[in-house]
Motif scaffolding. Structure first.
Motif, short mmCIF file in Angstrom:
data_model
loop_
_atom_site.label_atom_id
_atom_site.label_comp_id
_atom_site.label_asym_id
_atom_site.label_seq_id
_atom_site.Cartn_x
_atom_site.Cartn_y
_atom_site.Cartn_z
N ALA A 120 -1.98 3.86 -7.47
CA ALA A 120 -1.69 2.25 -7.26
C ALA A 120 -2.09 1.77 -5.98
O ALA A 120 -2.96 0.83 -5.86
N PRO A 121 -1.61 2.59 -4.75
CA PRO A 121 -2.04 1.96 -3.52
C PRO A 121 -3.43 1.91 -3.13
O PRO A 121 -3.83 1.24 -2.16
N VAL A 127 -3.18 5.41 5.38
CA VAL A 127 -2.46 5.84 4.19
C VAL A 127 -2.10 7.27 4.22
O VAL A 127 -2.94 8.03 4.32
N ILE A 128 -0.76 7.41 4.18
CA ILE A 128 -0.28 8.61 4.19
C ILE A 128 0.64 8.84 2.93
O ILE A 128 1.67 8.00 2.75
N SER A 129 0.58 9.67 1.95
CA SER A 129 1.39 10.16 0.84
C SER A 129 2.00 11.36 0.96
O SER A 129 1.28 12.44 1.25
N ALA A 130 3.41 11.58 0.88
CA ALA A 130 4.06 12.65 0.96
C ALA A 130 4.62 13.09 -0.47
O ALA A 130 5.18 12.48 -1.09
N SER A 166 11.09 12.56 5.41
CA SER A 166 11.62 11.27 5.66
C SER A 166 10.97 10.83 7.10
O SER A 166 10.90 9.70 7.52
N GLY A 167 10.83 11.82 7.95
CA GLY A 167 10.19 11.47 9.36
C GLY A 167 8.97 10.60 9.12
O GLY A 167 8.47 9.65 9.74
N ALA A 172 4.68 6.37 5.49
CA ALA A 172 4.04 7.03 4.28
C ALA A 172 4.76 6.80 2.75
O ALA A 172 6.09 6.39 2.69
N HIS A 173 4.02 6.97 1.89
CA HIS A 173 4.31 6.63 0.55
C HIS A 173 4.90 7.93 0.01
O HIS A 173 4.30 8.96 0.09
#
Length: 972
Positions: free
Chosen positions: A321-322, A334-337, A454-455, A462-463
C-alpha cells in the motif's frame, strides 16, 4: 668566427623535454643520454633554460651537498660530454650553439619551439590573455594543450636526490597551479569534462591538497558524477584526519555543500514531473567510482523467490500500500521492518515482496543476511555488510575508507539520487542496520528481524509489520501447493490438525510436507498421528504465545532419517556457518566425502537443509539451533569438541595448502604434522586454490571468530597466517586487518614471542596496504626488535623488505635501497634462495628508481638466474619487468620490449591480471618513446580493460595516456 659560422650548413634542429623523462632529439632521432649525473646536469640546465646556472648550484644538485674534491673537474667533463652529444663533431674547447659558458657557470639556449617547458609557459600566458579577453573556451583549450606536454614527474629518471632540488620541486608546483587554473576556467566555460582526467591524475599525486580536491569535486558534480564527488569528500576528510589530524578547510567544505545542493535539486526531479524514471535518478552505475562500475552489471542480489509461496495476502496488501504513490516513494526514505518469531516466514515474505516491486528500482537490488540470531554467534558486523555493498557498487577495496562511519557515509553517497531496493535480512536490532540505511529519497529498505525494531520506527519512521502464524486456511493452501489439491482436499481435517500441530509456522509445515511428499502412500491422518506422538524441545526459540512444540516437528522429521543422516544432521549444527560443503561435512563427522554427499542429499530431500548453490548447503537458523541442541545432548561435550576440532583442522590445513599454491615461495608459519584422520581438500593448482579460498571466504572468517571464542588461539594464529597472501592478492585489506588484530591478541595470550612476531609483521603489512604509514612503521620497529631478540635472521630480513617497501611508498628511495640491501645480506647468510632472489630484484628496482640502471641490471639478472633454477615463475616475471624498466631508461628500447614481453608471457600464463596490466602499461610507454603510437595504444587499451575489470586505481592513469594520444574514450 661569426663570418665562418655563417658559411656553414645549418645544424639539425634539436628538441628537449624535461616535463617527464629527460629526453633530447636531433631532427627525428632521439639521442641516447649518458650517465645519471649527466642527465641531472642537463635537466637542471633545461629547467633554467636561458638563465645562467652557477657551477656551485650544479655541484649542489649532483652531489646533494656532499661533493668530492674533484667535483668542479667532473662538472667540466660532464659539460663536454653534453656538448659532444648535442653537436657531434664540435671541435674540442669550442663553445657550440646550445650550451654556452656564462658568468660563473653555463647557460642552455632554447625557446618555446625547442623546449617543452618554455612551450608550456607560453601556452599558459596565452591562456590567461584569452580568459581576460572573454574567451574562456579558448583559454581551456590552451591550458589543456599545456598540460598535455607533461609526460610524468619533472625530470623523471634522474637521481631522486637531484629531483629534490628546489629547481625541480617548484616546477611540480607550477604544474599543479595550472591544473587548478584550468579547472576554474573550465567550470566557468561549462566544459568541466575536458579537464577531469588531469584533475584526477593530479589528485592521485596530491590527495591532501584541499583546493585541488575541491575543484575535483565540483568538476565531478558538474559532469553528473555527484556520488563520486561525495565519496571523494569522504575519502579526503578521512585522510586529513588520519594523516594530518585536521578537519576539512572552508574551500573543501564549500565544495561539499555545493555538491549537496546540486544533488538535492536533482533528487527532487521526479516530484517536479520528470516523465522518465531513469533520468531522475542521477548518474548511471558507470559514473560511480571510475572505470570499474562500467564493467559491473546492475546489482540483482535478491535470493530466489519460492515458487511455492502462498498466503500472506493481508500482509502483502499492507506492505504494498505505501508504494502505490510514486510521488511519496520518490520524496521520502521508505523503511519497512518485518518482525516475528523464528520460522514464521519473514525472509520468505520479504523476498517475495522484493521481487514483486524490483522493477521499480532500476539501479539495483542489494541483499545481505546479517545472521543476527545465528546459533554459532557468527553475527555479521555492520562494517562487513557495508564493505560488501561497496564492493557490489564498484568501489575498489583500496578506496574503502577506514572506520564504520566513513564507510557508511560513502555507501550513502553511492546511493544518493538513485533508486535501490535494499533487503537487510535477520537483523539483531536497530543498531545493527542503521549504518546500512540509505540517506536520501528514492530507495526502499526492507528489514527482517525476530525483534520489533522499535528504534527504526521511532527514529526513522519505519513501517512495522509483525507476522503471525498461518491460520487454518493459509496452512491448507501451503500444503496444497506442495502436496496437491486432491490429496489435501480428501483429508481437510487432517490438514487442519497438521497446521495446528506445526503451530502455523511455515518452516515446520514445509518439513512435514516434505516428509509426506516423499511418502505419497502415507495418509495425512497417519502423518498427523505421527506428529501427535512426537516429542522434542526447542523452548528457547519458541515465543511464549505459541502453543506448538516446534521441536516435536523437527524431532519427527529427523526420526524419519537413516541413522547416519540423523547423526550428520546433529553434528552439522556445530558448523559455524554460514554454509558448508560435502568435504567439510565429511571432516566434521569423520566420513568419506562420497558418503557425506549422499547423506546431505538425504537431508536436503526432507528440507532439513537447503542446497542454496551447487554443492553448498545451509540451515535455517531454527533448524541449526535444534541440530546443535541434539548434538550436545546426544553426543556429549567431548565428542562435540572433537568433531569441531576436526572441522577446524580441515579448514586450516586446506587453507595452508591453498596459500602455498598461490604463493609457493613465501614463508608462512609452519603447521604441525597433519593429524591422523584429517584430509585437506585436494587442490591441483593456483587456480583451484584461489577458487576454494574465494568460495570458503565467509566460512573461514566465521571459523576464526568461533575458534577465538572457544580459546583455540594457536589455530587462529596459524589460520590467519595461512590466509595472508590471499587477503593481499584479493585486496581484502579491511578484513585482513580485523583478523590480523584478532590473531595478534591470540598470540599475546599464548605468550609465544615467535607467534607474536609473525602476527606483528602481518599487521604491519596490512597497515601499509591501507596507507597507515605511522602504524606500519611502529609495528615494523617493534617486530624488528622481537626477531632480533629471537635471533631469527630470516624474520629480520622480511622486516627489512617491508621497511624497504614502506620507504619507497614515502618517496625515500635511498632508504628503500638501504633496507632492501640489508634484507638481501640476511637472506644470503641464511641460504633462503627464493627470498634472496626477491631481495635482489627489490635492490635492482631501487637502483633503477635512483637512476643507476646498470646496477639495477646486475642485481636483477642475478635474481633471474636463481628464480630460473628454482622454477619461481612469479619471481621471474617480476624480475623481467624490472630488467625491462632499466633497459628502457638506458634508452635500449628493443631490449626493453623483449624483456617486458617475457614478463607478460609469464603473467598471462599464471593468470595474474594486475601484474599483466602493469607490464602492458610500461610496454606502451616504451612504444611511445620509440614513436610507435599505434603499438602504444594497443598495449594501453588492453591494460585499461584489465585494470577496469579489477577495479584497479591505475586504470585512470592509463585513460590519461590514451587520451593524450587522441583515443576517444568518452565516459566508459
Amino acid at each position: 668566427m661569426d663570418d665562418q659560422r655563417g658559411q656553414e650548413v645549418a645544424p639539425d634542429p634539436v628538441r628537449f623535454a624535461v616535463l617527464g623523462p629527460v629526453r633530447v632529439w636531433r631532427a627525428a632521432t632521439e639521442l641516447r643520454l649518458g650517465r645519471p649525473q649527466e642527465r641531472a646536469l642537463l635537466a637542471l640546465l633545461l629547467v633554467r633554460a636561458g638563465q645562467p646556472v652557477s657551477v656551485s648550484e650544479i655541484v649542489d644538485v649532483l652531489w646533494s651537498g656532499r661533493p668530492p674534491d674533484t667535483a668542479v673537474n667532473v662538472v667540466h667533463r660532464h659539460v663536454g660530454a653534453l656538448r659532444r652529444l648535442l653537436e657531434p663533431g664540435l671541435p674540442t674547447r669550442a663553445t657550440g650553439q646550445w650550451l654556452l659558458r656564462d658568468t660563473g657557470g653555463y647557460r642552455l639556449v632554447a625557446d618555446s619551439d625547442s623546449l617543452d617547458l618554455l612551450r608550456f609557459r607560453a601556452l599558459r600566458v596565452e591562456a590567461r590573455r584569452a580568459a581576460s579577453d572573454g574567451a574562456p573556451e579558448r583559454a581551456v583549450d590552451l591550458l589543456t594543450e599545456a598540460l598535455s606536454l607533461w609526460q610524468g614527474p619533472t625530470a623523471h629518471g634522474i637521481p631522486v636526490e637531484a629531483r629534490a632540488h628546489p629547481a625541480f620541486v617548484s616546477l611540480e608546483g607550477e604544474r599543479l597551479a595550472t591544473v587548478k587554473e584550468a579547472a576554474d576556467v573550465a567550470l566557468r566555460a561549462d566544459v568541466p569534462g575536458v579537464v577531469l582526467p588531469r584533475l584526477r591524475e593530479a589528485a592521485a599525486d596530491s590527495p591532501l591538497d584541499e583546493p585541488l580536491m575541491a575543484r575535483l569535486m565540483l568538476a565531478l558534480s558538474a559532469t553528473g558524477r555527484r556520488p563520486e564527488a561525495l565519496s571523494t569528500y569522504v575519502t579526503v576528510s578521512n585522510r586529513l584526519a588520519d594523516e594530518l589530524g585536521i578537519d576539512p578547510g572552508p574551500e573543501l567544505r564549500d565544495a561539499h555543500q555545493a555538491v549537496l545542493r546540486d544533488t538535492a535539486s536533482t533528487a527532487a526531479g521526479p516530484a517536479a514531473g520528470v516523465s522518465e524514471a531513469r533520468t531522475a535518478q542521477g548518474p548511471a552505475a558507470s559514473d560511480l567510482v571510475g572505470p570499474r562500475a562500467a564493467s559491473l552489471p546492475v546489482p540483482a542480489q535478491l535470493p530466489l523467490d519460492l515458487p511455492t509461496f502462498t498466503g500472506r495476502r493481508a500482509e502483502l496488501a499492507e506492505v504494498l500500500a505505501p508504494r502505490s504513490s510514486e510521488g511519496r516513494s520518490a520524496a521520502t526514505v521508505v523503511i519497512s521492518a518485518i518482525g516475528g518469531m523464528a520460522g514464521i516466514g519473514k525472509t520468505t515474505l520479504a523476498v517475495h515482496w522484493a521481487h514483486r516491486v524490483a522493477d521499480r528500482y532500476p539501479d539495483g537490488q542489494l541483499y545481505v543476511n546479517l545472521r543476527g540470531f545465528d546459533p554459532s554467534g557468527a553475527v555479521m558486523r555492520p562494517d562487513e555488510a557495508v564493505r560488501g555493498f561497496l564492493d557490489t557498487l564498484g568501489v575498489p577495496p583500496e578506496r574503502v575508507p577506514h572506520g564504520l562511519d566513513a564507510q557508511a557515509a560513502l555507501y550513502r553517497s553511492m546511493l544518493a539520487g538513485r533508486r535501490f531496493l535494499v533487503l537487510l535480512d535477520n537483523a539483531r536490532d536497530s543498531d545493527h542496520v542503521r549504518p546500512l540505511l540509505p540517506g536520501t529519497p528514492g530507495c526502499l529498505t526492507i528489514v527482517t528481524s525476530r525483534n520489533q525494531l522499535s528504534g527504526l520506527v521511532a527514529a526513522h519512521g519505519a513501517h512495522s509489520l509483525t507476522l503471525r502464524p498461518l491460520g487454518t486456511d493459509e496452512g491448507r493452501e501451503l500444503l496444497i501447493r506442495r502436496l496437491g489439491a486432491e490429496r489435501v482436499s480428501a483429508e481437510r481435517e487432517a490438514a487442519a490438525e497438521i497446521t495446528a500441530l506445526c503451530g502455523g509456522l511455515p518452516l515446520a509445515l514445509a518439513c512435514v510436507a516434505a516428509r509426506a511428499a516423499t511418502h505419497p502412500h502415507f495418509s495425512l491422518s497417519a502423518v498427523a498421528a505421527e506428529l501427535r506422538e512426537a516429542h522434542g524441545s526447542l523452548d528457547a526459540f519458541i515465543e511464549a504465545d505459541t502453543s506448538a512444540d516446534v521441536g516435536a516437528v523437527f524431532s519427527w522429521s529427523s526420526r524419519a532419517l537413516s541413522p547416519a543422516a540423523a547423526r550428520l544432521f546433529r553434528l552439522l549444527g556445530l558448523h559455524p556457518g554460514p554454509d558448508f560443503t560435502a568435504p567439510a561435512a565429511a571432516a566434521l563427522a569423520g566420513l568419506a566425502v562420497r558418503e557425506a554427499r549422499l547423506l546431505l542429499t538425504e537431508l536436503s530431500r526432507v528440507h532439513l537443509i537447503n542446497e542454496h548453490a551447487p554443492g553448498r548447503y545451509a540451515f535455517h537458523d531454527l533448524l541449526r539451533a535444534y541440530a546443535a541442541e541434539l548434538a550436545h545432548t546426544q553426543h556429549g561435550e567431548a565428542e562435540c569438541r572433537a568433531a569441531v576440532n576436526q572441522l577446524f583442522e580441515h579448514y586450516l590445513y586446506t587453507a595452508h595448502a591453498a596459500g602455498r599454491l598461490i604463493a609457493p615461495y613465501v614463508d608462512t608459519m609452519p603447521l604441525p604434522p597433519l593429524p591422523e584422520g584429517i584430509l585437506p581438500e585436494p587442490l591441483a593448482d593456483d587456480e583451484s586454490a584461489l577458487a576454494w579460498l574465494a568460495a570458503e571466504y565467509a566460512v573461514l572468517l566465521a571459523v576464526i571468530d568461533v575458534a577465538t571464542d572457544s580459546g583455540a588461539d594457536r589455530l587462529v594464529c596459524l589460520l590467519v597466517s595461512s590466509l595472508e597472501r590471499f587477503f593481499d592478492r584479493q585486496g581484502h585489506w579491511h578484513d585482513w586487518a580485523a583478523v590480523q588484530r584478532t590473531a595478534l591478541e591470540a598470540a599475546l595470550r599464548l605468550s609465544d614471542p615467535v607467534v607474536e612476531a609473525h602476527g606483528l609483521l602481518g599487521l604491519a603489512r596490512v597497515a601499509g596496504r591501507l596507507g597507515l604509514r605511522d602504524e606500519a612503521g611502529a609495528h615494523l620497529d617493534r617486530v624488528l626488535g622481537l626477531f632480533t631478540e629471537l635471533g631469527d635472521d630470516v624474520g629480520r630480513a622480511y622486516v627489512h623488505l617491508s621497511l624497504g617497501w614502506e620507504a619507497e611508498q614515502r618517496g625515500d628511495l635511498p632508504g628503500a635501497l638501504r633496507h632492501d640491501q640489508l634484507a638481501l645480506d640476511l637472506f644470503r647468510a641464511t641460504g633462503r634462495q627464493a627470498a634472496q632472489a626477491t631481495a635482489l630484484n627489490a635492490v635492482g628496482w631501487d637502483h633503477a628508481t635512483l637512476g643507476d640502471h646498470q646496477q639495477a641490471l646486475d642485481h636483477c639478472l642475478e635474481a633471474l638466474t636463481i628464480q630460473r633454477d628454482l622454477g619461481d615463475h612469479v619471481g621471474q616475471a617480476a624480475t623481467w619487468d624490472s630488467i625491462a624498466y632499466a633497459h628502457h631508461n638506458l634508452g635500449d628500447h628493443p631490449q626493453a620490449l623483449t624483456s617486458y614481453r617475457n614478463a607478460l608471457t609469464i603473467f598471462r600464463d599464471l593468470g595474474v591480471p594486475a601484474e599483466e596490466a602493469g607490464t602492458l602499461v610500461r610496454i606502451g610507454d616504451t612504444h611511445r618513446a620509440t614513436g610507435d603510437h599505434e603499438a602504444a595504444r594497443t598495449a594501453w587499451r588492453t591494460a585499461l580493460t584489465l585494470f577496469t575489470e579489477l577495479a584497479h586505481p591505475d586504470a585512470e592513469r592509463v585513460r590519461v595516456r590514451l587520451e593524450e594520444l587522441g583515443e576517444p574514450l568518452g565516459d566508459a
